[in-house]
Scaffold this active site. Structure first.
Site, PDB file in Angstrom:
ATOM      1  N   LEU A  81       5.372  -5.079  -8.634  1.00  0.00           N
ATOM      2  CA  LEU A  81       5.276  -6.192  -9.574  1.00  0.00           C
ATOM      3  C   LEU A  81       6.323  -7.248  -9.255  1.00  0.00           C
ATOM      4  CD1 LEU A  81       4.804  -4.153 -12.881  1.00  0.00           C
ATOM      5  CD2 LEU A  81       3.051  -5.036 -11.319  1.00  0.00           C
ATOM      6  N   CYS A  82       5.880  -8.482  -9.274  1.00  0.00           N
ATOM      7  CA  CYS A  82       6.777  -9.602  -9.013  1.00  0.00           C
ATOM      8  C   CYS A  82       7.392 -10.063 -10.328  1.00  0.00           C
ATOM      9  CB  CYS A  82       6.005 -10.745  -8.354  1.00  0.00           C
ATOM     10  SG  CYS A  82       7.016 -12.208  -8.032  1.00  0.00           S
TER      11      CYS A  82
END
Length: 277
Positions: A86-87
């Protein structure tokens, strides 16, 4: 391999999070690797994730806390792609923005806050609130069965572009069970009490002729009955009338056919007599 600084920091954080766990969050390091942490987020009330059990991992770099971890959520949620990095500003996508003062509680609180928002980023997905509620109802089943796999043998990590730390769907729940044995036991009790089929996640029919459906779909089918009118009463009354009409036609189809034939012959004769006169 973790540096002495990372080992000392993570050991201290484990003591802190065990003694004073944040609301809706529990976490621990893997027995064999202090750089791999497993967490469970419990869906907060008044959100589409209410009561859901969301399992994921934090993969810390050897030089933590001077660099952030990779963050993944393995349980399908309707919010994130399962097992995908996840960014986030607190993840390894943004090492320069990470503050070494942030600890695991800060990271997981940030993840929970982002999860319950509508902001999009790399690794997130779009879904309706109702779809996310359905995912929430299936989280315990998914975690403890690996999505319904009949194969209970441990499976290797997923060798795809999601990278090290991804979990393969269909491992029979082996990875979850290894990290969360007590929670896994509770999940199986949960499924047994509710008659959930481990192979499918559907509720097993308790009465002959009843329809099997998922826990969420079963909940959605329960509508409050209204015998005193309103939209529900109108729809129900229309269905009863429709069923009654179809039943009468079936029971008297021969008489209806003879009546139609009689009318046809009578009309034919009237038209014939009119042409003769």
């Amino acid at each position: 391999m973790a540096t002495p600084t990372a080992t000392k920091r993570l050991t201290r954080e484990y003591s802190a999070i065990t003694a004073n766990p944040p609301p809706f969050i529990t976490a621990h390091p893997s027995e064999n690797n202090i750089l791999e942490w497993h967490y469970i987020l419990t869906g907060p009330p008044d959100t589409p994730y209410d009561g859901g059990q969301y399992w994921g991992t934090l993969t810390f770099p050897p030089n933590y806390p001077y660099a952030p971890p990779a963050i993944r959520m393995h349980t399908p949620s309707g919010r994130f792609q399962p097992s995908t990095r996840l960014c986030l500003s607190i993840s390894d996508f943004h090492p320069k923005s990470f503050n070494p003062a942030w600890g695991i509680s800060t990271i997981l609180n940030g993840l929970l806050s982002f999860m319950t928002s509508d902001e999009m980023t790399t690794g997130s997905v779009r879904a309706s609130s109702q779809e996310r509620k359905i995912f929430a109802a299936r989280t315990r089943w998914w975690n403890s069965t690996g999505g319904g796999s009949a194969d209970r043998a441990p499976a290797p990590l997923d060798a795809n572009n999601r990278g090290v730390g991804a979990i393969r769907n269909g491992d029979g729940g082996a990875r979850f069970r290894a990290e969360w044995p007590e929670v896994d036991g509770e999940n199986w009790e949960y499924m047994a009490k509710r008659g959930i089929d481990p192979a499918t996640g559907n509720v097993v029919p308790r009465q002959p002729g009843s329809v099997s459906c998922t826990p969420a779909a079963n909940a959605l089918r329960r509508r409050p009955t209204n015998s005193g009118g309103g939209a529900g009463g109108v729809v129900g009354g229309a269905q009863v009338a429709r069923d009654a009409g179809e039943g009468w036609m079936r029971r008297h189809k021969y008489f209806v056919g003879l009546g139609a034939l009689f009318v046809y012959v009578l009309l034919t004769r009237l038209f014939a007599e009119g042409r003769v006169s």
